[in-house]
Design a protein around this motif. Structure first.
Motif, PDB file in Angstrom:
ATOM      1  N   PHE A 137       0.817  -1.206   0.000  1.00 32.81           N
ATOM      2  CA  PHE A 137       0.000   0.000   0.000  1.00 32.81           C
ATOM      3  C   PHE A 137       0.858   1.265   0.000  1.00 32.81           C
ATOM      4  O   PHE A 137       0.503   2.267  -0.623  1.00 32.81           O
ATOM      5  CB  PHE A 137      -0.965  -0.018   1.190  1.00 32.81           C
ATOM      6  CG  PHE A 137      -1.918  -1.188   1.178  1.00 32.81           C
ATOM      7  CD1 PHE A 137      -2.493  -1.628   0.001  1.00 32.81           C
ATOM      8  CD2 PHE A 137      -2.232  -1.851   2.353  1.00 32.81           C
ATOM      9  CE1 PHE A 137      -3.364  -2.710  -0.022  1.00 32.81           C
ATOM     10  CE2 PHE A 137      -3.105  -2.930   2.354  1.00 32.81           C
ATOM     11  CZ  PHE A 137      -3.665  -3.362   1.158  1.00 32.81           C
ATOM     12  N   ASP A 138       2.001   1.224   0.697  1.00 26.13           N
ATOM     13  CA  ASP A 138       2.929   2.352   0.651  1.00 26.13           C
ATOM     14  C   ASP A 138       3.444   2.570  -0.773  1.00 26.13           C
ATOM     15  O   ASP A 138       3.577   3.713  -1.240  1.00 26.13           O
ATOM     16  CB  ASP A 138       4.105   2.125   1.601  1.00 26.13           C
ATOM     17  CG  ASP A 138       3.761   2.431   3.055  1.00 26.13           C
ATOM     18  OD1 ASP A 138       2.906   3.291   3.302  1.00 26.13           O
ATOM     19  OD2 ASP A 138       4.358   1.793   3.952  1.00 26.13           O
ATOM     20  N   LYS A 139       3.727   1.465  -1.462  1.00 23.93           N
ATOM     21  CA  LYS A 139       4.186   1.572  -2.849  1.00 23.93           C
ATOM     22  C   LYS A 139       3.088   2.150  -3.728  1.00 23.93           C
ATOM     23  O   LYS A 139       3.356   2.982  -4.614  1.00 23.93           O
ATOM     24  CB  LYS A 139       4.617   0.197  -3.369  1.00 23.93           C
ATOM     25  CG  LYS A 139       5.172   0.232  -4.794  1.00 23.93           C
ATOM     26  CD  LYS A 139       6.475   1.011  -4.871  1.00 23.93           C
ATOM     27  CE  LYS A 139       7.078   0.957  -6.263  1.00 23.93           C
ATOM     28  NZ  LYS A 139       8.387   1.634  -6.335  1.00 23.93           N
ATOM     29  N   CYS A 140       1.846   1.746  -3.482  1.00 22.94           N
ATOM     30  CA  CYS A 140       0.720   2.288  -4.249  1.00 22.94           C
ATOM     31  C   CYS A 140       0.644   3.805  -4.092  1.00 22.94           C
ATOM     32  O   CYS A 140       0.394   4.529  -5.065  1.00 22.94           O
ATOM     33  CB  CYS A 140      -0.593   1.652  -3.791  1.00 22.94           C
ATOM     34  SG  CYS A 140      -0.792  -0.071  -4.280  1.00 22.94           S
ATOM     35  N   LEU A 141       0.858   4.287  -2.882  1.00 18.56           N
ATOM     36  CA  LEU A 141       0.802   5.728  -2.649  1.00 18.56           C
ATOM     37  C   LEU A 141       1.959   6.453  -3.326  1.00 18.56           C
ATOM     38  O   LEU A 141       1.809   7.595  -3.771  1.00 18.56           O
ATOM     39  CB  LEU A 141       0.802   6.020  -1.145  1.00 18.56           C
ATOM     40  CG  LEU A 141      -0.520   5.738  -0.434  1.00 18.56           C
ATOM     41  CD1 LEU A 141      -0.386   5.979   1.061  1.00 18.56           C
ATOM     42  CD2 LEU A 141      -1.642   6.600  -1.011  1.00 18.56           C
ATOM     43  N   SER A 142       3.112   5.804  -3.409  1.00 20.61           N
ATOM     44  CA  SER A 142       4.237   6.432  -4.101  1.00 20.61           C
ATOM     45  C   SER A 142       3.967   6.528  -5.600  1.00 20.61           C
ATOM     46  O   SER A 142       4.444   7.451  -6.270  1.00 20.61           O
ATOM     47  CB  SER A 142       5.533   5.660  -3.847  1.00 20.61           C
ATOM     48  OG  SER A 142       5.566   4.438  -4.567  1.00 20.61           O
ATOM     49  N   LEU A 143       3.176   5.599  -6.138  1.00 18.70           N
ATOM     50  CA  LEU A 143       2.843   5.606  -7.560  1.00 18.70           C
ATOM     51  C   LEU A 143       1.632   6.477  -7.860  1.00 18.70           C
ATOM     52  O   LEU A 143       1.525   7.060  -8.941  1.00 18.70           O
ATOM     53  CB  LEU A 143       2.576   4.172  -8.042  1.00 18.70           C
ATOM     54  CG  LEU A 143       3.765   3.211  -8.022  1.00 18.70           C
ATOM     55  CD1 LEU A 143       3.316   1.799  -8.353  1.00 18.70           C
ATOM     56  CD2 LEU A 143       4.845   3.665  -9.002  1.00 18.70           C
ATOM     57  N   ASN A 144       0.695   6.544  -6.918  1.00 23.19           N
ATOM     58  CA  ASN A 144      -0.545   7.288  -7.122  1.00 23.19           C
ATOM     59  C   ASN A 144      -0.957   7.941  -5.805  1.00 23.19           C
ATOM     60  O   ASN A 144      -1.828   7.441  -5.097  1.00 23.19           O
ATOM     61  CB  ASN A 144      -1.644   6.350  -7.637  1.00 23.19           C
ATOM     62  CG  ASN A 144      -2.923   7.080  -7.995  1.00 23.19           C
ATOM     63  OD1 ASN A 144      -2.985   8.308  -7.947  1.00 23.19           O
ATOM     64  ND2 ASN A 144      -3.958   6.334  -8.345  1.00 23.19           N
ATOM     65  N   PRO A 145      -0.344   9.069  -5.463  1.00 27.35           N
ATOM     66  CA  PRO A 145      -0.538   9.668  -4.135  1.00 27.35           C
ATOM     67  C   PRO A 145      -1.955  10.149  -3.844  1.00 27.35           C
ATOM     68  O   PRO A 145      -2.302  10.367  -2.682  1.00 27.35           O
ATOM     69  CB  PRO A 145       0.436  10.854  -4.140  1.00 27.35           C
ATOM     70  CG  PRO A 145       1.418  10.552  -5.218  1.00 27.35           C
ATOM     71  CD  PRO A 145       0.665   9.785  -6.251  1.00 27.35           C
ATOM     72  N   ASN A 147      -4.832   8.543  -4.487  1.00 31.73           N
ATOM     73  CA  ASN A 147      -5.836   7.484  -4.432  1.00 31.73           C
ATOM     74  C   ASN A 147      -6.295   7.241  -3.003  1.00 31.73           C
ATOM     75  O   ASN A 147      -5.550   6.739  -2.163  1.00 31.73           O
ATOM     76  CB  ASN A 147      -5.275   6.194  -5.040  1.00 31.73           C
ATOM     77  CG  ASN A 147      -6.379   5.186  -5.341  1.00 31.73           C
ATOM     78  OD1 ASN A 147      -7.422   5.171  -4.704  1.00 31.73           O
ATOM     79  ND2 ASN A 147      -6.136   4.348  -6.335  1.00 31.73           N
ATOM     80  N   ALA A 148      -7.540   7.582  -2.722  1.00 31.03           N
ATOM     81  CA  ALA A 148      -8.089   7.439  -1.374  1.00 31.03           C
ATOM     82  C   ALA A 148      -8.124   5.988  -0.918  1.00 31.03           C
ATOM     83  O   ALA A 148      -7.973   5.702   0.271  1.00 31.03           O
ATOM     84  CB  ALA A 148      -9.491   8.033  -1.319  1.00 31.03           C
ATOM     85  N   SER A 149      -8.309   5.052  -1.858  1.00 29.71           N
ATOM     86  CA  SER A 149      -8.405   3.644  -1.475  1.00 29.71           C
ATOM     87  C   SER A 149      -7.111   3.121  -0.868  1.00 29.71           C
ATOM     88  O   SER A 149      -7.144   2.237  -0.011  1.00 29.71           O
ATOM     89  CB  SER A 149      -8.795   2.787  -2.688  1.00 29.71           C
ATOM     90  OG  SER A 149     -10.136   3.016  -3.053  1.00 29.71           O
ATOM     91  N   GLN A 173      -7.087  10.838   6.427  1.00 29.44           N
ATOM     92  CA  GLN A 173      -6.473  11.184   5.146  1.00 29.44           C
ATOM     93  C   GLN A 173      -7.286  10.631   3.978  1.00 29.44           C
ATOM     94  O   GLN A 173      -7.432  11.293   2.942  1.00 29.44           O
ATOM     95  CB  GLN A 173      -5.036  10.661   5.096  1.00 29.44           C
ATOM     96  CG  GLN A 173      -4.101  11.371   6.069  1.00 29.44           C
ATOM     97  CD  GLN A 173      -2.646  11.055   5.788  1.00 29.44           C
ATOM     98  OE1 GLN A 173      -2.173  11.248   4.671  1.00 29.44           O
ATOM     99  NE2 GLN A 173      -1.937  10.566   6.799  1.00 29.44           N
ATOM    100  N   ALA A 174      -7.800   9.414   4.149  1.00 28.04           N
ATOM    101  CA  ALA A 174      -8.637   8.831   3.099  1.00 28.04           C
ATOM    102  C   ALA A 174      -9.914   9.649   2.908  1.00 28.04           C
ATOM    103  O   ALA A 174     -10.318   9.943   1.764  1.00 28.04           O
ATOM    104  CB  ALA A 174      -8.991   7.384   3.457  1.00 28.04           C
ATOM    105  N   LEU A 175     -10.546  10.046   4.002  1.00 32.29           N
ATOM    106  CA  LEU A 175     -11.782  10.827   3.912  1.00 32.29           C
ATOM    107  C   LEU A 175     -11.515  12.237   3.391  1.00 32.29           C
ATOM    108  O   LEU A 175     -12.393  12.844   2.769  1.00 32.29           O
ATOM    109  CB  LEU A 175     -12.463  10.880   5.276  1.00 32.29           C
ATOM    110  CG  LEU A 175     -13.112   9.564   5.720  1.00 32.29           C
ATOM    111  CD1 LEU A 175     -13.482   9.614   7.199  1.00 32.29           C
ATOM    112  CD2 LEU A 175     -14.347   9.263   4.869  1.00 32.29           C
ATOM    113  N   GLY A 176     -10.324  12.747   3.634  1.00 34.45           N
ATOM    114  CA  GLY A 176      -9.969  14.049   3.074  1.00 34.45           C
ATOM    115  C   GLY A 176      -9.926  14.025   1.560  1.00 34.45           C
ATOM    116  O   GLY A 176     -10.174  15.039   0.898  1.00 34.45           O
TER     117      GLY A 176
END
Length: 227
Positions: A137-145, A147-149, A173-176
């Motif tokens: 999930f950390d990698k996902c955020l580095s690729l697509n910061p 994305n709320a999911s 942060q997700a709800l933001g």
């Protein structure tokens, strides 16, 4: 005929979308056998196994979907960077060695693979490999910061690990990024209640419709679909 697997793949994807899992399994398996290991087939077989609640098999298919294209991409980059057109030592090593799933994730810099990494993280979470899930999930955020999911998935994993402070922060942060999210809203309320009561639990269950894996067809639609 190894050149005709896409029709089988897309038929399998459609049956998967409509929840006809036995037919999806038939077409996706046929497509995989005809394709000699197409990563798209691997991804969709991972989604199928996840939907069948066979999370160990789902994990293996998602890992397989990631390892081959990442290695190929890095190999092509090494070859293109050679000034004299020869194959470098690093490229030669890439041919003869196979990366672990975590190494493949670390090397992946293409946002195209972000949904597959996300799905792998969900499978790791289901099998209670929480550290591996967090890494995905950390990698996902580095690729697509944006994305709320991914924030929601990180929050829920932290929640399951009993790290309520981090979970609450990540739910916020997700709800933001996606204010109308019933899953995050309910889980945030649960985390706050547990925090007030001094409860740290690894038996938290999610409400219906929680974040889950993403079919390849949906991968360009922003947040991951909840299948």
């Amino acid at each position: 005929n190894t050149g005709s697997h896409p029709p089988m793949l897309y038929m399998g994807m459609e049956y998967l979308r409509t929840n006809h899992l036995s037919l999806a399994n038939h077409f996706l398996t046929s497509a995989f056998n005809m394709s000699a290991g197409d990563p798209l087939c691997c991804h969709e077989l991972g989604v199928l196994k996840y939907r069948q609640r066979d999370y160990e098999q789902a994990t293996q298919w998602f890992e397989r979907a990631l390892c081959q294209p990442v290695q190929h991409s890095n190999l092509m980059e090494e070859i293109s960077n050679e000034e004299k057109g020869g194959i470098s030592d690093r490229a030669s090593a890439a041919i003869s060695s196979s990366s672990s799933p975590m190494e493949s994730i670390a090397m992946c810099n293409d946002t195209f693979w972000e949904p597959t990494i996300f799905s792998l993280g969900q499978s790791y979470r289901k099998t209670r490999h929480f550290n591996e899930a967090l890494y995905c999930f950390d990698k996902c955020l580095s690729l697509n910061p944006s994305n709320a999911s991914s924030y929601a998935a990180l929050a829920f994993t932290r929640h399951l690990m009993g790290d309520l402070d981090a979970a609450v922060d990540l739910y916020h942060q997700a709800l933001g990024r996606k204010p109308v999210d019933p899953f995050c809203t309910e889980m945030l309320n649960r985390a706050l209640e547990e925090s007030l009561k001094g409860i740290a639990t690894t038996t938290t269950t999610a409400p219906p419709g929680n974040i889950t894996v993403t079919s390849w067809k949906k991968r360009r639609g922003g947040d991951h679909q909840r299948l």
